[in-house]
Design a protein around this motif. Structure first.
Motif, PDB file in Angstrom:
ATOM      1  N   GLU A 417       0.835  -1.198   0.000  1.00  0.00           N
ATOM      2  CA  GLU A 417       0.000   0.000   0.000  1.00  0.00           C
ATOM      3  C   GLU A 417       0.874   1.254   0.000  1.00  0.00           C
ATOM      4  N   ALA A 420      -2.010   8.120  -0.736  1.00  0.00           N
ATOM      5  CA  ALA A 420      -2.946   8.688  -1.715  1.00  0.00           C
ATOM      6  C   ALA A 420      -2.228   9.627  -2.679  1.00  0.00           C
ATOM      7  N   GLU A 421      -1.265  10.405  -2.172  1.00  0.00           N
ATOM      8  CA  GLU A 421      -0.509  11.300  -3.049  1.00  0.00           C
ATOM      9  C   GLU A 421       0.309  10.502  -4.065  1.00  0.00           C
ATOM     10  N   LYS A 423      -0.381   7.548  -5.228  1.00  0.00           N
ATOM     11  CA  LYS A 423      -1.312   7.001  -6.222  1.00  0.00           C
ATOM     12  C   LYS A 423      -1.749   8.086  -7.214  1.00  0.00           C
ATOM     13  N   LYS A 424      -1.990   9.273  -6.701  1.00  0.00           N
ATOM     14  CA  LYS A 424      -2.362  10.376  -7.591  1.00  0.00           C
ATOM     15  C   LYS A 424      -1.252  10.635  -8.607  1.00  0.00           C
ATOM     16  N   THR A 427      -0.998   7.814 -11.197  1.00  0.00           N
ATOM     17  CA  THR A 427      -2.111   7.849 -12.144  1.00  0.00           C
ATOM     18  C   THR A 427      -1.917   8.952 -13.173  1.00  0.00           C
ATOM     19  N   ASP A 554      -5.292   5.463  -9.007  1.00  0.00           N
ATOM     20  CA  ASP A 554      -6.482   6.058  -8.399  1.00  0.00           C
ATOM     21  C   ASP A 554      -7.417   6.472  -9.538  1.00  0.00           C
ATOM     22  N   SER A 556     -10.271   7.439  -9.678  1.00  0.00           N
ATOM     23  CA  SER A 556     -11.213   8.530  -9.426  1.00  0.00           C
ATOM     24  C   SER A 556     -10.763   9.858 -10.024  1.00  0.00           C
TER      25      SER A 556
END
Length: 596
Positions: A417, A420-421, A423-424, A427, A554, A556
């Motif tokens: 894992e 989030a940053e 993954k951004k 992506t 990510d 999204s």
């Protein structure tokens, strides 16, 4: 071994003895190659910086190193404490080498360098600076050689033939095409010294430069002969006889410098000022007419023929299969066994080494975990090697040199894992890669026109990467090849129109110093699309088939169009690679190419 500071002082002593005020040491061999063999690593010897690009400038008061954005972090670390000052090329307030030399050179001063390792164009620029200051150039001495006591010898590796089933065109045909271009330009002879151009023309390869299958040589093509200057011990009798049938005449390696002085005044000689060294240029008699233009072989070899393209597609499939197996092994074992940057790199090399027609890596591997991946051209060593752990990225930028073609592939993998940053950022890089790969454009475009497609997802968010988006790649030759590339800034030698059959990389990235880095790189073939009333449309064919790590995505933040591009690419990965996998591997690949 002497320290960098001691070497600098010894060089300054020699400069004083020879009345030289500024001495310039580029990263170059006698042939303007991107990568230089061990014998030619004078800049590395004088500064301690091991990157592939950079120039040292030594004065009595200061020692400077100029390098580009790929190497800012590495260079700063390697020259720390040496007394060498880092000049970050392209950064605000940082003078170019020429600006620095012009500002630093005193009236009547002398600029020195080894004329064999400086291009004609660069040498003439220094010459103008010196003349404007009523000074002079000293180019006939290699001062570093006088203090490099254990300098490696030049390569003695053998040359060998690249058969037409790989090359797709005979030497005689290539010479005929070059001579036609010479005739169009009004030239009676053409001198060129770039190793990949010479090897491409002769359909030979060698092992004189690490990772680059070339032969140290110079060449001159006339109406009737191709004169080749090299260590003739490199030639087998069989290879010599074959090339002599193609009107090739062989000479001793260094004889080019005297032979060029003997050119007849009626000669009209074609030379490339960017790719010819200054010493040869200065040896051309003043009464010989000089025609300055690109080496014809540069464009010819960049446009791959159908045999080369067919072979390259096979090579890319083979290497992609290796990468998929590597990715599966990495994902399943990083937290079960000790895997380090170096052991992972070795395992990938091991997978490739069994490939048919595999010769060697196509460049030095970049295998970087965590903060190391934030340095675009980090090279792991036993001193810097770290273990892969949960919570960050592992980046691999590696390539294989096969007789079927050269590969250059970068993937970034999430170890468990990630934030989030992270993954951004991953992506966004995937979006950048796919948008460029799916470009449709009119013939006549250059890579500068298309570069915005890759950078826009980053620029919209105030992000960027400090390197080109892509470069041409040679066919079992130099991994970086002109005359086309993807860049947003003008770079001479990389702005040719994108021609059908060119092969370029697509490698955007994001690098967060001290934290993480991401780069995703595929190879693309330039292809013709539809032709209508608006002109000839072109497109890009991806030939690298390896998943973009869905564990790091990510979705999204992706548009529906971006998701479709990713899903389409992953469908092509599964279609092309699954036939070479066992059932367990197929199931694993199906999961990592699932639609988002």
């Amino acid at each position: 071994m002497s320290s960098i500071a001691e070497r600098t002082e010894k060089l300054r002593d020699l400069m004083r003895e020879n009345s030289i005020d500024i001495y310039i040491i580029p990263t170059a061999d006698f042939h303007q190659s991107e990568y230089a063999g061990a014998y030619f690593k004078a800049r590395e010897f004088m500064t301690g910086f091991t990157g592939s690009a950079g120039t040292a400038v030594i004065t009595q008061e200061e020692a400077g190193l100029w390098t580009d954005g790929r190497y800012f972090i590495q260079a700063a670390n390697q020259i720390q404490g040496t007394g060498v000052k880092l000049f970050k090329m392209g950064e605000p307030g940082v003078p170019t080498i020429r600006e620095y030399v012009k500002e630093t050179l005193q009236e009547g001063g002398t600029i020195g360098f080894d004329g064999r390792v400086v291009s004609m164009q660069e040498g003439e620029a220094y010459e103008k600076i010196a003349l404007d200051k009523h000074g002079k150039i000293c180019y006939e001495q290699d001062l570093v050689d006088a203090i490099w006591m254990d300098r490696p010898s030049m390569s003695k590796e053998k040359a060998y033939l690249l058969e037409e089933k790989f090359a797709g065109e005979s030497t005689a045909s290539k010479l005929a095409r070059i001579r036609n271009t010479m005739e169009e330009k009004g030239a009676t002879s053409h001198v060129f010294i770039t190793l990949d151009d010479i090897c491409w023309t002769l359909n030979i390869r060698g092992n004189d430069v690490a990772y680059t299958p070339v032969v140290l040589s110079y060449a001159m093509i006339t109406k009737d002969h191709m004169h080749v200057y090299l260590d003739q011990d490199k030639l087998s009798e069989e290879l010599r006889q074959k090339l002599e049938k193609d009107t090739v005449v062989f000479h001793a390696y260094n004889d080019i410098y005297e032979d060029i002085k003997k050119l007849n005044s009626k000669e009209r000689i074609l030379i490339d000022p960017v790719h010819l060294n200054y010493a040869i240029a200065k040896n051309i008699p003043e009464d010989v007419k000089i025609i300055e233009d690109s080496n014809p072989a540069i464009l010819f070899k960049a446009i791959k023929n159908e045999t080369e393209l067919s072979n390259l597609r096979k090579a890319e499939i083979k290497d992609s299969v290796c990468h998929v197996k590597f990715m599966k092994w990495l994902k399943e074992n990083y937290n079960k066994m000790e895997i380090t940057e170096l052991s992972a790199s070795d395992y990938l090399d091991e997978l490739r080494s069994s490939l048919e027609y595999y010769v060697q890596p196509s460049f030095g591997p970049i295998c970087a975990y965590g903060p190391h991946s934030a340095c675009p051209h980090y090279s792991s060593t036993p001193e810097t090697n770290v273990q892969l752990e949960e919570g960050n990225f592992f980046l691999t930028d590696t390539g294989a040199a096969l007789k079927e073609g050269s590969t250059d592939i970068t993937r970034t993998y999430a170890m468990g894992e990630v934030t989030a940053e992270m993954k951004k950022h991953f992506t966004l890089v995937a979006m950048s890669n796919l948008r460029l790969a799916n470009a449709k454009f009119l013939y006549g475009c250059t890579g500068m026109v298309l570069d915005i497609l890759a950078r826009q997802p980053l620029w919209e968010r105030g992000l960027n990467y400090n390197h080109g988006t892509g470069h041409g790649i040679g066919y079992f030759l130099n991994v970086h090849e002109g005359p086309a590339g993807f860049r947003w800034k003008y770079v001479k030698g990389e702005t040719n129109t994108l021609e059908e059959g060119m092969v370029l990389t697509d490698e955007p990235g994001i690098y967060i110093e001290g934290s993480h880095g991401i780069r995703l790189e595929n190879e693309l073939i330039v292809r013709k699309g539809e032709c209508n009333e608006y002109g000839q449309f072109m497109y890009l064919e991806p030939v690298t088939f390896i998943p973009f790590d869905l564990d790091a995505m990510d979705p999204s933040i992706m548009t529906e169009e971006d998701k479709q591009l990713l899903n389409d690419y992953h469908a092509s990965v599964y279609e092309n690679i699954s036939p070479y996998l066992d059932e367990e591997e197929k199931e694993w690949l199906a999961n990592y190419t699932r639609a988002v």
